[in-house]
Design a protein around this motif. Structure first.
Motif, PDB file in Angstrom:
ATOM      1  N   LEU A  34       0.833  -1.210   0.000  1.00  0.00           N
ATOM      2  CA  LEU A  34       0.000   0.000   0.000  1.00  0.00           C
ATOM      3  C   LEU A  34       0.868   1.260   0.000  1.00  0.00           C
ATOM      4  O   LEU A  34       0.597   2.216  -0.739  1.00  0.00           O
ATOM      5  N   TYR A  35       1.904   1.253   0.842  1.00  0.00           N
ATOM      6  CA  TYR A  35       2.793   2.419   0.896  1.00  0.00           C
ATOM      7  C   TYR A  35       3.436   2.644  -0.482  1.00  0.00           C
ATOM      8  O   TYR A  35       3.524   3.775  -0.959  1.00  0.00           O
ATOM      9  N   ALA A  36       3.912   1.554  -1.111  1.00  0.00           N
ATOM     10  CA  ALA A  36       4.581   1.690  -2.414  1.00  0.00           C
ATOM     11  C   ALA A  36       3.584   2.174  -3.467  1.00  0.00           C
ATOM     12  O   ALA A  36       3.884   3.063  -4.273  1.00  0.00           O
ATOM     13  N   ALA A  37       2.379   1.599  -3.427  1.00  0.00           N
ATOM     14  CA  ALA A  37       1.382   1.948  -4.437  1.00  0.00           C
ATOM     15  C   ALA A  37       0.945   3.407  -4.293  1.00  0.00           C
ATOM     16  O   ALA A  37       0.746   4.113  -5.277  1.00  0.00           O
ATOM     17  N   ARG A  38       0.811   3.874  -3.051  1.00  0.00           N
ATOM     18  CA  ARG A  38       0.408   5.267  -2.830  1.00  0.00           C
ATOM     19  C   ARG A  38       1.453   6.236  -3.366  1.00  0.00           C
ATOM     20  O   ARG A  38       1.160   7.389  -3.642  1.00  0.00           O
ATOM     21  N   ARG A  39       2.685   5.767  -3.510  1.00  0.00           N
ATOM     22  CA  ARG A  39       3.748   6.638  -4.048  1.00  0.00           C
ATOM     23  C   ARG A  39       3.880   6.494  -5.565  1.00  0.00           C
ATOM     24  O   ARG A  39       4.818   7.000  -6.160  1.00  0.00           O
ATOM     25  N   ARG A  98      -2.281   4.560   9.953  1.00  0.00           N
ATOM     26  CA  ARG A  98      -2.691   5.972   9.878  1.00  0.00           C
ATOM     27  C   ARG A  98      -1.861   6.701   8.828  1.00  0.00           C
ATOM     28  O   ARG A  98      -2.353   7.530   8.077  1.00  0.00           O
ATOM     29  N   GLN A  99      -0.563   6.376   8.776  1.00  0.00           N
ATOM     30  CA  GLN A  99       0.359   7.080   7.865  1.00  0.00           C
ATOM     31  C   GLN A  99       0.312   6.522   6.435  1.00  0.00           C
ATOM     32  O   GLN A  99       1.070   6.959   5.591  1.00  0.00           O
ATOM     33  N   ALA A 100      -0.563   5.540   6.203  1.00  0.00           N
ATOM     34  CA  ALA A 100      -0.568   4.893   4.874  1.00  0.00           C
ATOM     35  C   ALA A 100      -1.250   5.738   3.807  1.00  0.00           C
ATOM     36  O   ALA A 100      -1.250   5.377   2.639  1.00  0.00           O
ATOM     37  N   GLN A 101      -1.827   6.847   4.194  1.00  0.00           N
ATOM     38  CA  GLN A 101      -2.523   7.751   3.269  1.00  0.00           C
ATOM     39  C   GLN A 101      -3.663   7.052   2.529  1.00  0.00           C
ATOM     40  O   GLN A 101      -3.857   7.260   1.332  1.00  0.00           O
ATOM     41  N   CYS A 102      -4.375   6.197   3.233  1.00  0.00           N
ATOM     42  CA  CYS A 102      -5.532   5.525   2.629  1.00  0.00           C
ATOM     43  C   CYS A 102      -6.762   5.958   3.413  1.00  0.00           C
ATOM     44  O   CYS A 102      -7.028   5.415   4.495  1.00  0.00           O
ATOM     45  N   ALA A 157     -11.956   1.755   9.349  1.00  0.00           N
ATOM     46  CA  ALA A 157     -12.555   0.453   9.049  1.00  0.00           C
ATOM     47  C   ALA A 157     -11.869  -0.650   9.858  1.00  0.00           C
ATOM     48  O   ALA A 157     -12.530  -1.552  10.379  1.00  0.00           O
ATOM     49  N   VAL A 158     -10.564  -0.570   9.991  1.00  0.00           N
ATOM     50  CA  VAL A 158      -9.826  -1.585  10.755  1.00  0.00           C
ATOM     51  C   VAL A 158     -10.222  -1.507  12.231  1.00  0.00           C
ATOM     52  O   VAL A 158     -10.562  -2.516  12.857  1.00  0.00           O
ATOM     53  N   LEU A 159     -10.225  -0.300  12.776  1.00  0.00           N
ATOM     54  CA  LEU A 159     -10.494  -0.162  14.216  1.00  0.00           C
ATOM     55  C   LEU A 159     -11.929  -0.552  14.578  1.00  0.00           C
ATOM     56  O   LEU A 159     -12.197  -1.004  15.691  1.00  0.00           O
ATOM     57  N   ARG A 194      -8.229  -2.084  -4.962  1.00  0.00           N
ATOM     58  CA  ARG A 194      -8.819  -0.902  -5.568  1.00  0.00           C
ATOM     59  C   ARG A 194      -7.800  -0.040  -6.305  1.00  0.00           C
ATOM     60  O   ARG A 194      -8.162   0.915  -6.977  1.00  0.00           O
ATOM     61  N   MET A 195      -6.528  -0.362  -6.181  1.00  0.00           N
ATOM     62  CA  MET A 195      -5.502   0.523  -6.755  1.00  0.00           C
ATOM     63  C   MET A 195      -5.077  -0.002  -8.128  1.00  0.00           C
ATOM     64  O   MET A 195      -4.698  -1.168  -8.272  1.00  0.00           O
TER      65      MET A 195
END
Ligand code: FAD
Length: 502
Positions: free
Chosen positions: A23-28, A68-72, A78-80, A131-132
């Motif tokens: 997710l982190y890589a894809a967001r970048r 939280r920092q994943a920018q999603c 949803a997780v919590l 979704r990405m």
């Protein structure tokens, strides 16, 4: 944030850590490919992970912050929403034939950890990736080889029909590989041929076996849902963590030799539970169910792995259990793995090549980022591995010790009433902050030293006072000796006990 020049990042392993890293890589903006040995976890026919992994886990601040920092947007909420707060431990025991429960809150400021279903979390992360548009999954692909100089990797395609002796193999190339393929990591195995890696692996004597405590007949929890329940047993323990369906997932941690004894004479299992874990059988698990679950559920080992470095050149980094599998007694294995992702990307972002930089510049920058990441993170990983090992003693035994409770009480009182001193228990720093593990350990040791000095001074003061009193009243020296001994014992125990546990 402006995207990197598009690079191909391949992630090996679609467990919680691999999925978050993807997710982190894809967001970048990277072209992300995820290769996973198993079938898609979301496919009902996939062998559930809990066959080899615990069903539910304790999620705490480090894991939460990394999501939280994943920018999603929406991911964390949803997780919590699928978690159950655990405000403290509930210690179970028996005294004078009467069962008792004793609650020990985790944090004087009311912070708590959360019980989460491992598969649920994993699925949520995979759904997010689905979704990405720049993410492709390759399930049933097992990494079998990698050349980290030429950036080529090979995979067995396990879903394809096998014509010859082995499944067909594919070759791919990549710019950057993230190895999140668990404790028995193939990426780490191949990385060792390239990096001068120091590696240490240890199986502890304890095995674990999972049990389920069903909800009561009216569908409610049989125990307080907002606690992590512990039946301490000195050399072993039984714990229970709540699940969303009002059941509990319990785990028996027991030395392998003891498992072997029970295997040799299964008829002793029920008595062993009645004797050592009062209130479990038959109140929470029936005798028949206990025997059935014990014989059907696997008895699994616990591994502790330390290695360094976590990377090679600009082409690969390992994260999560692949880099630092640890015993589960601090509830930090997955949390630390998720934190690895956040820390790795902090470094990659800090060394991001500027737009229009020279070709090959991004490799150089990535190499620096990975090298810094490795240096920074290995010391922290080694610390939490050690703390997790030490915490077993505390969970199964020290948790009932008055000295443990005294140190916790003193540290919490100082933390609340003298905030300027910045005191906190080691447990709260590990579970409720994002301070480096190495920093947490340093602070806990410093607090321990101050406590010893204070207790020693107190003991000396006490002993002097009593000596004076004894001299004055002609009392015998036995009282003085005993008091001096108790003072010394108290201060030395304070350094060891009360460091925090799950
Ligand atoms: P894994 O979850 O192991 O995922 C690795 C993935 O890689 C798997 O999907 C696997 O199929 C895949 N893979 C493996 N080899 C290959 C290959 N060659 N090619 C392609 N794919 C491959 N942690 C906590 O934070 N809190 C807790 O309360 C807690 N409790 C625990 C209780 C127990 C009993 C145990 C055993 C562990 C506990 N942990 C806990 C630790 C936690 O389970 C792990 O740290 C976490 O699962 C690590 O995640 P990961 O993604 O790094 O690895």
């Amino acid at each position: 944030m402006a995207p990197y020049t598009q690079q191909k990042t391949v992630v090996i392993g679609a467990g919680p850590v691999g999925a978050l890293a993807a997710l982190y890589a894809a967001r970048r903006g990277d072209a992300v490919e995820i290769y996973e040995l198993r079938d898609d976890l979301r496919n009902p026919s996939t062998i559930p992970l809990n066959f080899t992994k615990s069903i539910n886990l304790a999620l705490s601040e480090r894991g939460i912050n990394s999501m939280r920092q994943a920018q999603c947007p929406g991911l964390l909420d949803a997780v919590l929403a699928e978690t159950i707060p655990m405000h403290g431990r509930m210690i179970h025991g028996e005294e004078h034939g009467k069962l008792y429960e004793q609650s020990q809150t985790y944090d004087v400021r009311g912070r708590f950890i959360r019980a989460i279903d491992r598969a649920g979390l994993n699925k949520r992360l995979l759904d997010e990736l689905e979704r990405m548009p720049n993410v492709t999954f390759y399930f049933n692909h097992k990494l079998t080889g990698a050349d980290f100089n030429r950036r080529i990797a090979w995979f067995e395609q396990r879903s394809k029909p096998v014509a010859g002796p082995r499944p067909p193999e594919i070759e791919i190339n990549f710019d950057f590989m993230i190895g999140a393929d668990g404790a028995h990591s193939a990426v780490r195995f191949h990385l060792m041929k390239y990096a001068r890696m120091t590696y240490q692996q240890e199986y502890i004597e304890t095995l674990w076996c999972e049990f389920r405590i069903d909800p009561s007949l009216d569908g409610t929890f049989r125990l307080s849902p907002n606690h992590l329940h512990i039946w301490p047993g000195q050399e072993f323990m039984f714990i229970a963590i709540p699940s969303m369906d009002s059941s509990f997932t319990s785990t028996l941690f027991l030395p392998a030799s003891h498992f072997a004894e029970l295997d040799r004479s299964p008829s002793t299992l029920v008595d062993f539970f009645k004797d050592r874990f009062p209130g479990v059988v038959p109140d929470l698990i029936s005798e028949a169910d206990l025997v059935k679950q014990y014989s059907e559920n696997p008895h699994l080992p616990l591994i502790n792995i330390k290695c360094a470095p976590f990377h090679y050149s600009s082409s690969v980094a390992i994260l999560g259990d692949a880099a630092h599998a640890m015993v589960p007694f601090y509830g930090q294995g997955m949390n630390a793995g998720l934190e690895d992702v956040r820390v790795l990307y902090d470094f990659l972002d800090a060394y991001r090549p500027s737009p229009g930089s020279m070709p090959g510049g991004s490799d150089g920058m990535r190499e620096r980022a990975l090298s810094e990441f490795s240096k920074f993170r290995t010391s922290d990983a080694h610390v939490i591995n050690d703390l997790a090992l030490r915490n077993y003693q505390e969970m199964r035994s020290d948790v009932t010790s008055p000295i443990y409770k005294l140190r916790k009480w003193i540290e919490e009182k100082i933390s609340i009433h003298v905030p300027l001193l910045g005191w906190a228990t080691q447990y709260s720093r590990i579970s409720f902050t994002n301070e480096r593990y190495s920093e947490v350990e340093r602070k806990a040791q410093r607090q321990g030293r101050i406590l010893i000095r204070s207790m020693t001074m107190l003991s000396v003061g006490l002993v002097s006072g009593v000596s004076w009193w004894a001299w004055r009243w002609g009392n015998n020296s036995g009282t003085v000796g005993r008091l001096a001994h108790s003072g010394a014992l108290l201060s030395s125990k304070l350094t060891r006990d009360g460091k925090g546990l799950t």
